[in-house]
Design a protein around this motif. Sequence first.
Motif, PDB file in Angstrom:
ATOM      1  N   PHE A 108       0.832  -1.207   0.000  1.00 20.53           N
ATOM      2  CA  PHE A 108       0.000   0.000   0.000  1.00 20.53           C
ATOM      3  C   PHE A 108       0.870   1.261   0.000  1.00 20.53           C
ATOM      4  N   PRO A 109       1.683   1.464  -1.053  1.00 21.15           N
ATOM      5  CA  PRO A 109       2.581   2.621  -1.052  1.00 21.15           C
ATOM      6  C   PRO A 109       1.801   3.937  -1.082  1.00 21.15           C
ATOM      7  N   GLY A 110       2.270   4.868  -0.287  1.00 17.97           N
ATOM      8  CA  GLY A 110       1.666   6.198  -0.270  1.00 17.97           C
ATOM      9  C   GLY A 110       0.369   6.294   0.516  1.00 17.97           C
ATOM     10  N   LEU A 111      -0.095   5.214   1.092  1.00 18.82           N
ATOM     11  CA  LEU A 111      -1.338   5.240   1.864  1.00 18.82           C
ATOM     12  C   LEU A 111      -1.024   5.240   3.361  1.00 18.82           C
ATOM     13  N   ALA A 112      -2.020   5.525   4.151  1.00 20.76           N
ATOM     14  CA  ALA A 112      -1.846   5.638   5.600  1.00 20.76           C
ATOM     15  C   ALA A 112      -1.252   4.376   6.248  1.00 20.76           C
ATOM     16  N   PRO A 113      -1.694   3.173   5.870  1.00 14.97           N
ATOM     17  CA  PRO A 113      -1.093   1.989   6.498  1.00 14.97           C
ATOM     18  C   PRO A 113       0.408   1.877   6.258  1.00 14.97           C
ATOM     19  N   ALA A 114       0.866   2.310   5.088  1.00 20.85           N
ATOM     20  CA  ALA A 114       2.300   2.285   4.802  1.00 20.85           C
ATOM     21  C   ALA A 114       3.045   3.259   5.709  1.00 20.85           C
ATOM     22  N   GLU A 115       2.464   4.407   5.956  1.00 23.49           N
ATOM     23  CA  GLU A 115       3.088   5.390   6.839  1.00 23.49           C
ATOM     24  C   GLU A 115       3.143   4.869   8.281  1.00 23.49           C
ATOM     25  N   VAL A 116       2.077   4.234   8.714  1.00 21.00           N
ATOM     26  CA  VAL A 116       2.063   3.664  10.072  1.00 21.00           C
ATOM     27  C   VAL A 116       3.116   2.556  10.176  1.00 21.00           C
ATOM     28  N   ALA A 117       3.244   1.734   9.157  1.00 19.71           N
ATOM     29  CA  ALA A 117       4.259   0.678   9.152  1.00 19.71           C
ATOM     30  C   ALA A 117       5.661   1.282   9.175  1.00 19.71           C
ATOM     31  N   ARG A 118       5.867   2.365   8.425  1.00 22.82           N
ATOM     32  CA  ARG A 118       7.175   3.033   8.428  1.00 22.82           C
ATOM     33  C   ARG A 118       7.510   3.555   9.826  1.00 22.82           C
ATOM     34  N   GLN A 119       6.516   4.129  10.489  1.00 21.42           N
ATOM     35  CA  GLN A 119       6.743   4.632  11.848  1.00 21.42           C
ATOM     36  C   GLN A 119       7.032   3.483  12.815  1.00 21.42           C
ATOM     37  N   ARG A 120       6.356   2.368  12.605  1.00 18.98           N
ATOM     38  CA  ARG A 120       6.621   1.229  13.480  1.00 18.98           C
ATOM     39  C   ARG A 120       8.031   0.698  13.261  1.00 18.98           C
ATOM     40  N   ILE A 121       8.495   0.697  12.018  1.00 15.79           N
ATOM     41  CA  ILE A 121       9.867   0.263  11.740  1.00 15.79           C
ATOM     42  C   ILE A 121      10.854   1.174  12.454  1.00 15.79           C
ATOM     43  N   GLU A 122      10.575   2.481  12.479  1.00 14.76           N
ATOM     44  CA  GLU A 122      11.465   3.422  13.160  1.00 14.76           C
ATOM     45  C   GLU A 122      11.585   3.107  14.647  1.00 14.76           C
ATOM     46  N   HIS A 123      10.514   2.597  15.239  1.00 12.95           N
ATOM     47  CA  HIS A 123      10.511   2.305  16.673  1.00 12.95           C
ATOM     48  C   HIS A 123      10.683   0.813  16.973  1.00 12.95           C
ATOM     49  N   LEU A 128      11.468  -4.263  20.203  1.00 10.63           N
ATOM     50  CA  LEU A 128      12.147  -5.538  20.411  1.00 10.63           C
ATOM     51  C   LEU A 128      12.933  -5.539  21.715  1.00 10.63           C
ATOM     52  N   LYS A 129      13.562  -4.433  22.026  1.00  8.54           N
ATOM     53  CA  LYS A 129      14.328  -4.339  23.267  1.00  8.54           C
ATOM     54  C   LYS A 129      13.404  -4.442  24.477  1.00  8.54           C
ATOM     55  N   GLY A 130      12.217  -3.862  24.375  1.00 12.19           N
ATOM     56  CA  GLY A 130      11.252  -3.934  25.463  1.00 12.19           C
ATOM     57  C   GLY A 130      10.753  -5.351  25.709  1.00 12.19           C
ATOM     58  N   ARG A 131      10.805  -6.203  24.694  1.00  9.91           N
ATOM     59  CA  ARG A 131      10.352  -7.588  24.830  1.00  9.91           C
ATOM     60  C   ARG A 131      11.433  -8.513  25.381  1.00  9.91           C
ATOM     61  N   GLU A 132      12.684  -8.055  25.360  1.00  4.36           N
ATOM     62  CA  GLU A 132      13.768  -8.893  25.861  1.00  4.36           C
ATOM     63  C   GLU A 132      13.594  -9.127  27.350  1.00  4.36           C
ATOM     64  N   GLN A 133      14.049 -10.281  27.791  1.00 10.92           N
ATOM     65  CA  GLN A 133      14.020 -10.579  29.214  1.00 10.92           C
ATOM     66  C   GLN A 133      15.151  -9.795  29.881  1.00 10.92           C
ATOM     67  N   GLY A 134      14.778  -8.981  30.809  1.00 12.19           N
ATOM     68  CA  GLY A 134      15.786  -8.207  31.523  1.00 12.19           C
ATOM     69  C   GLY A 134      16.424  -9.026  32.617  1.00 12.19           C
TER      70      GLY A 134
END
Length: 160
Positions: A108-123, A128-134
């Motif tokens: 879905f290039p250029g659509l809202a879901p793609a932007e949300v996915a891009r933001q999720r990739i940034e974070h 992943l670090k938050g899911r690691e066992q401390g």
Amino acid sequence: MSEDRLLERLEKLEGVVETPEDEVARLVRQLEAYPLDTEARERLAILYADHCGRLDLATDQFEQLLAAPHTAMRDVVRWFNALADAQVRHGLDYDAVRATLQRLMDRFPGLAPAEVARQRIEHLRLELKGREQGRTIKMGTFERDLGLKKGPWPTGPNRP
């Protein structure tokens, strides 16, 4: 049907609790009879991932859902994100989860879901670090009584 009979049937149904294994078996039978039942396939994928610990089987179910033609965008987005969530929960690395989210962006290039996915990739690294066992770090000892210390009231010139 009378109200008493309905209450009687409801009481019987409340006693029946389906285990995840029973639900998996029921959903497999459902999909054998109706292979295009997307709700059953989605539920089966989630059960495979979360209760059976089989990310490979869950991924296969999600891939079948994603390959279905004429599917609403909101469903495809939900399935990509559910797959990425399962991958994070099962400890897959950054590259694997990023590839799943990248597929969503490519679909879905250029659509809202793609932007949300891009933001999720940034974070994603933080996710992943938050899911690691401390590590458990033992803190020092402390007094059990967390209230004011008991003792004589101070007297003299140094009194507060």
